[in-house]
Design a protein around this motif. Structure first.
Motif, short mmCIF file in Angstrom:
data_model
loop_
_atom_site.label_atom_id
_atom_site.label_comp_id
_atom_site.label_asym_id
_atom_site.label_seq_id
_atom_site.Cartn_x
_atom_site.Cartn_y
_atom_site.Cartn_z
N MET A 283 0.83 -1.20 0.00
CA MET A 283 0.00 0.00 0.00
C MET A 283 0.87 1.25 0.00
N ARG A 284 0.35 2.31 -0.57
CA ARG A 284 1.02 3.59 -0.49
C ARG A 284 0.98 4.09 0.95
N PRO A 285 2.04 4.81 1.41
CA PRO A 285 2.07 5.28 2.80
C PRO A 285 0.84 6.07 3.20
N SER A 286 0.30 6.90 2.31
CA SER A 286 -0.86 7.71 2.67
C SER A 286 -2.06 6.82 2.97
N ASN A 287 -2.23 5.73 2.21
CA ASN A 287 -3.34 4.82 2.43
C ASN A 287 -3.14 3.98 3.67
N ALA A 288 -1.87 3.60 3.94
CA ALA A 288 -1.59 2.74 5.08
C ALA A 288 -1.91 3.42 6.40
N ARG A 289 -1.76 4.73 6.45
CA ARG A 289 -2.01 5.45 7.69
C ARG A 289 -3.39 6.08 7.73
N ASP A 290 -4.13 5.99 6.65
CA ASP A 290 -5.41 6.68 6.57
C ASP A 290 -6.42 6.07 7.54
N GLY A 291 -7.04 6.94 8.35
CA GLY A 291 -8.08 6.47 9.26
C GLY A 291 -9.28 7.39 9.20
N GLY A 292 -9.40 8.14 8.12
CA GLY A 292 -10.48 9.10 8.01
C GLY A 292 -11.71 8.50 7.38
N ASP A 293 -12.67 9.39 7.05
CA ASP A 293 -13.90 8.94 6.42
C ASP A 293 -13.58 8.32 5.07
N ARG A 294 -14.37 7.32 4.68
CA ARG A 294 -14.23 6.63 3.41
C ARG A 294 -12.91 5.87 3.30
N LEU A 295 -12.38 5.35 4.41
CA LEU A 295 -11.19 4.54 4.32
C LEU A 295 -11.50 3.25 3.56
N LYS A 296 -10.48 2.67 2.93
CA LYS A 296 -10.66 1.47 2.12
C LYS A 296 -10.47 0.23 3.00
N LEU A 297 -11.40 -0.71 2.86
CA LEU A 297 -11.34 -1.98 3.55
C LEU A 297 -11.59 -3.10 2.56
N HIS A 298 -11.26 -4.31 2.96
CA HIS A 298 -11.50 -5.47 2.09
C HIS A 298 -12.76 -6.21 2.51
N ARG A 299 -13.44 -6.79 1.53
CA ARG A 299 -14.66 -7.56 1.76
C ARG A 299 -14.45 -9.01 1.33
N HIS A 300 -14.87 -9.93 2.20
CA HIS A 300 -14.78 -11.35 1.92
C HIS A 300 -16.17 -11.96 2.11
N ASP A 301 -16.56 -12.84 1.21
CA ASP A 301 -17.82 -13.58 1.34
C ASP A 301 -17.48 -14.99 1.82
N LEU A 302 -17.84 -15.30 3.07
CA LEU A 302 -17.49 -16.58 3.67
C LEU A 302 -18.75 -17.26 4.19
N ARG A 303 -18.65 -18.57 4.29
CA ARG A 303 -19.74 -19.36 4.84
C ARG A 303 -19.21 -20.14 6.03
N ALA A 304 -19.93 -20.08 7.14
CA ALA A 304 -19.48 -20.74 8.37
C ALA A 304 -20.67 -21.36 9.08
N ASP A 305 -20.59 -22.65 9.29
CA ASP A 305 -21.62 -23.37 10.06
C ASP A 305 -23.02 -23.15 9.49
N GLY A 306 -23.12 -23.16 8.16
CA GLY A 306 -24.42 -23.03 7.51
C GLY A 306 -24.91 -21.61 7.34
N ARG A 307 -24.11 -20.61 7.69
CA ARG A 307 -24.52 -19.21 7.56
C ARG A 307 -23.58 -18.48 6.60
#
Length: 211
Positions: free
Chosen positions: A5-29
């Motif tokens: 990641m670029r340093p600016s993104n790595a330290r960013d904690g403001g509004d609209r920060l980027k996160l990762h999304r995972h679709d997982l299934r666990a115990d039938g849910r």
């Protein structure tokens, strides 16, 4: 490197920060698991003291945690969980015991039994390809923090009526090595403001100057 990641993104904690999304299934849910991106410069730990589980971090970590809580309070997709996995967990500073991964759960829309939580941790090996990147919306948090500080400084915080937070589903537990923070949407928002203003009460100890 592609995954760095670029340093600016790595330290960013403001509004609209980027996160990762995972679709997982666990115990039938089905779960939508939101995680920090690799390279995010933040670390957390956990410890159990006075019969209470605590989440530990520095100022940057506290501000990022407050945005995770605030944004999560507005989620309406069933099965949504924010997971701070082992990549961002360090030993705690008190006895050097390794901290536990952390799950933030919106009680209004997500049910996360202990077994499901353990399966999610196992199903999120590192590295793992994310299904997508999300912009985490935290509109309103900064205004809520300013309002709280203005009322505190003006001595009027007790004069303003607000509906009580729904605490019926609130709990912080550690079933099977996963510290789980579970609360209603109203309480998640209240906690977000409290976490964002924790450093207001920090005291810096001055070091005596050498003669």
């Amino acid at each position: 490197m592609r995954n760095r990641m670029r340093p600016s993104n790595a330290r960013d904690g403001g509004d609209r920060l980027k996160l990762h999304r995972h679709d997982l299934r666990a115990d039938g849910r089905d779960y939508t698991v939101i995680t920090l991106r690799p390279g995010t410069r933040v670390r957390f730990s956990t410890n159990f003291h006075h019969e209470t589980w605590h989440i530990l971090s520095d100022l940057h970590g506290a501000l990022l945690l407050s945005r995770l809580l605030w944004g999560l309070s507005f989620q309406r997709r069933p099965g949504t969980v924010v997971l701070i996995d082992r990549r961002f967990i360090c030993p705690n500073p008190f006895d050097a015991e390794q901290g536990s991964p952390i799950a933030l759960v919106p009680a209004d829309v997500t049910h996360l039994p202990a077994r499901s939580g353990r399966l999610l941790i196992r199903g999120l090996p590192v590295p793992r390809e994310a299904r997508g990147t999300v912009r985490w919306q935290t509109w309103g948090l900064d205004a809520a923090v300013r309002e709280w500080r203005d009322q505190r400084d003006g001595g009027t915080w007790w004069q303003r009526w607000r509906p009580h937070e729904d605490v019926r589903a609130a709990e912080v537990t550690n079933p099977g090595g996963l510290v789980t923070v579970r609360a209603s949407s109203s309480l998640l928002r209240s906690w977000a403001v409290s976490v964002a203003t924790m450093h207001d009460h920090a005291h810096v100890r001055a070091t005596p100057r050498e003669a």
